[in-house]
Each structure stands twice: as C-alpha cells, then as structure tokens.
Scaffold this motif. Sequence first.
Motif, short mmCIF file in Angstrom:
data_model
loop_
_atom_site.label_atom_id
_atom_site.label_comp_id
_atom_site.label_asym_id
_atom_site.label_seq_id
_atom_site.Cartn_x
_atom_site.Cartn_y
_atom_site.Cartn_z
N GLU A 1 0.83 -1.21 0.00
CA GLU A 1 0.00 0.00 0.00
C GLU A 1 0.86 1.26 0.00
OE1 GLU A 1 -3.29 0.40 2.76
OE2 GLU A 1 -3.09 -1.72 3.27
N HIS B 1 1.64 3.04 -3.36
CA HIS B 1 0.49 3.25 -4.23
C HIS B 1 0.74 4.32 -5.29
CE1 HIS B 1 -0.14 6.42 -1.20
NE2 HIS B 1 -0.81 7.06 -2.14
N ASP C 1 3.60 4.52 -6.87
CA ASP C 1 4.61 3.95 -7.76
C ASP C 1 4.32 2.48 -7.98
OD1 ASP C 1 6.82 3.28 -9.25
OD2 ASP C 1 8.28 4.20 -7.89
N ARG C 2 3.30 2.23 -8.77
CA ARG C 2 2.85 0.85 -9.01
C ARG C 2 3.97 -0.02 -9.56
NH1 ARG C 2 -2.61 -0.91 -10.38
NH2 ARG C 2 -2.56 -3.00 -11.26
N ALA D 1 6.07 -1.32 -6.82
CA ALA D 1 5.39 -2.36 -6.07
C ALA D 1 5.46 -3.70 -6.79
CB ALA D 1 3.94 -1.96 -5.82
N VAL D 2 5.22 -3.67 -8.10
CA VAL D 2 5.28 -4.90 -8.89
C VAL D 2 6.70 -5.46 -8.87
CG1 VAL D 2 5.11 -5.82 -11.24
CG2 VAL D 2 3.34 -4.29 -10.36
N PHE E 1 -5.79 -2.07 -4.34
CA PHE E 1 -4.50 -1.81 -5.01
C PHE E 1 -3.55 -2.99 -4.87
CE2 PHE E 1 -0.06 -0.42 -4.49
CZ PHE E 1 0.18 0.09 -5.75
N GLU F 1 -4.34 -5.93 -7.06
CA GLU F 1 -4.02 -5.62 -8.45
C GLU F 1 -2.53 -5.78 -8.70
OE1 GLU F 1 -5.51 -1.72 -9.01
OE2 GLU F 1 -7.62 -2.31 -8.85
N VAL F 2 -1.70 -5.39 -7.75
CA VAL F 2 -0.25 -5.56 -7.87
C VAL F 2 0.11 -7.04 -7.89
CG1 VAL F 2 1.96 -5.20 -6.69
CG2 VAL F 2 0.33 -3.32 -6.90
N GLU G 1 -0.72 -8.42 -11.27
CA GLU G 1 0.21 -7.99 -12.32
C GLU G 1 1.57 -8.63 -12.16
OE1 GLU G 1 2.20 -3.87 -14.09
OE2 GLU G 1 0.38 -3.76 -12.85
#
Length: 317
Positions: A41, A44, A46-47, A50-51, A75, A78-79, A82
């Motif tokens: 979280e 959030h 900088d997606r 995170a991935v 969120f 979703e990460v 992905e």
Amino acid sequence: MTSSGTSSARVTAAGVPRPGGAGRLAGRTVSRIGYGAMQLERLHTDRAAAVALLRRAVELGVDHVDTAQFYGHGFVNEVVREALGPSDGSDGVVVVTKVGADPDPDGPLPLRPAQRPEELRASVEDNLRSLGTERLAVVNLRRLDTGPGLRAEGDQVVDLDDQLAVLTALRDEGKIGAIGLSSVTLEGLRRALPAGVVCVQNAYSLVSRSDEDLLRLCAAEDIAWVPYFPLGGAFPAMPKVADEPAVRAVARSLGRTPAQVGLAWLLHHAPHVLLIPGTADAAHLAANTEVGEVALDGAALASLDAVPSRSADVPLG
C-alpha cells in the motif's frame, strides 16, 4: 509440518532455494518465509516499484504471499495479479487472501467489519475478480474475537458456524481451495476444526506469546501457524521485539539485526510456523529472506525464551 527434506522440497517451482526451508500449507510445500503484501500500500504512487518488489520476493524464493482485497482498497491485489499473474496456487506461488473486513477510507480506521455471511461471499467474489482467478488457494476468515484491531458490534456479531457454512459452500463450489482463520480464540479453532482449517493467523511474537496453547493445537492438527505482527509494535501499546535487551544482545553477537533475530526465533520455536513479514523496501526484503540462515544456539535460544510475554490484545475503535 516441515517437509521430509527431499531435494525437490528444498527449492521452489522456479528452482530457487527456499528461504527458511520448507513447510506445508494447505497440502502444498512452501518456503517457510513468505511475504505479507499489506505494506505494498505504501507504494500506491509507484505501481511499477510495487510490482518489481513482489517479483523480487519470488526471485529470492518466496512462494507464499498473503494479501486481501481490503489492502489499499484493491490496489495490493491488483499488484499481486500484475506481478504474479492469475493463479490458484496449484503451481508456483500460493496466494492467500482474507475476508471479514472492507475498506473504509473515510472512517476513523481504514477498515470496517464485514462479518455477515453475505458480506463474506461478496468479499470472496471481489478477491476472485481483483486477482483474476477462478479459485482462491486459501481464504482466511478474519474474525474479530481477539488480538489488536477491530471489534464487532451490532449485526456484525456473527456466529462462527454461520460464517464457516458460507465458506465451506464456496469451497464446495470450487471458488475456495482451503479455509484458514485469523484473530481466532482457542475455543473458536476447536469449533472450526471439522470444517478443515489449514492455517491460523493471530498476532504473535517473541514478546506476545499468549496464544501458546493455540499454537500447540495447530501443531497437533497439522495446521500452519502464520503469525501477523511477528515483531510486535504495530500499535503504540504493543511491545516491540527489537526493544528487548536480550534480542539486541543476541543480534550483536551474531552480526544480525534485532528484527532478524526476532523472526529467526519464530522459525526455531515451532516447525509449523510460516512467516509473512511485510516491507516496501528491497533491502528489508532481502534481510527478511536471510532469516533462515540465522543460527541460534542453545544459549541464545534460552536467553530469548526467557523474555517475558506481554499481551498483544490492544482493541481499537
């Protein structure tokens, strides 16, 4: 709960050595050091970072990831999707999610209870959609009976049997592979055993060991013990493992951090312990996956075992 030690159990499906060795979860072999995704979280904005962090965890041997739809209002799921792709856990990384709360970003706490059977079913469906899969490997029911955090009031006070009924129905429908419990009492777990519980997540650490009887029951029933807040200190009133003089002394003697010693103690304490430390920092991630290499001799363990246990029961809201 530890594996037999065969060569195939020592590495993940990707051929990476398992951090912490091999354990068992829902009939599968997993690394004893996994990853708690809640801290994603914090990334959030900088997606991509995170991935990348989650993919790095897998590169380091993590194949057990703990998440929830209510982390970051979707969120984090979703990460996870992905970074790892849709998966039911039958191959590769076992993704464990949980139900029992919903996001409440405008409330006094970021979460609100969602304990009613229809809310549990809706949460399972939300997790299926956000993770992009037709089957969730493990779903933990977040009860509100014990530990720090939310408490149920009014129509959110729901009998455990009613909750297990909807979860077992979802398992029969093929939407859930296995059922776990979180923030559950000893009596609650005893009532739930006929439903086939595969893991328990309760607040537990070197300095908060009030659930020792629950841990022992899990060992006897071949249930994985997956402590959250494994280093304490998540709320102001909770003791912190890293503040303990004995922990700091052992860390100095080994050239390790107090956090690594606290996590290593958990691995040594019981063979059915699986860790899911969370972080949003790549260096901390690497340090966490190295915990299985921390050797605690008899003197160190005796010193750590002697640390007094304090209650982690800090209700909020």
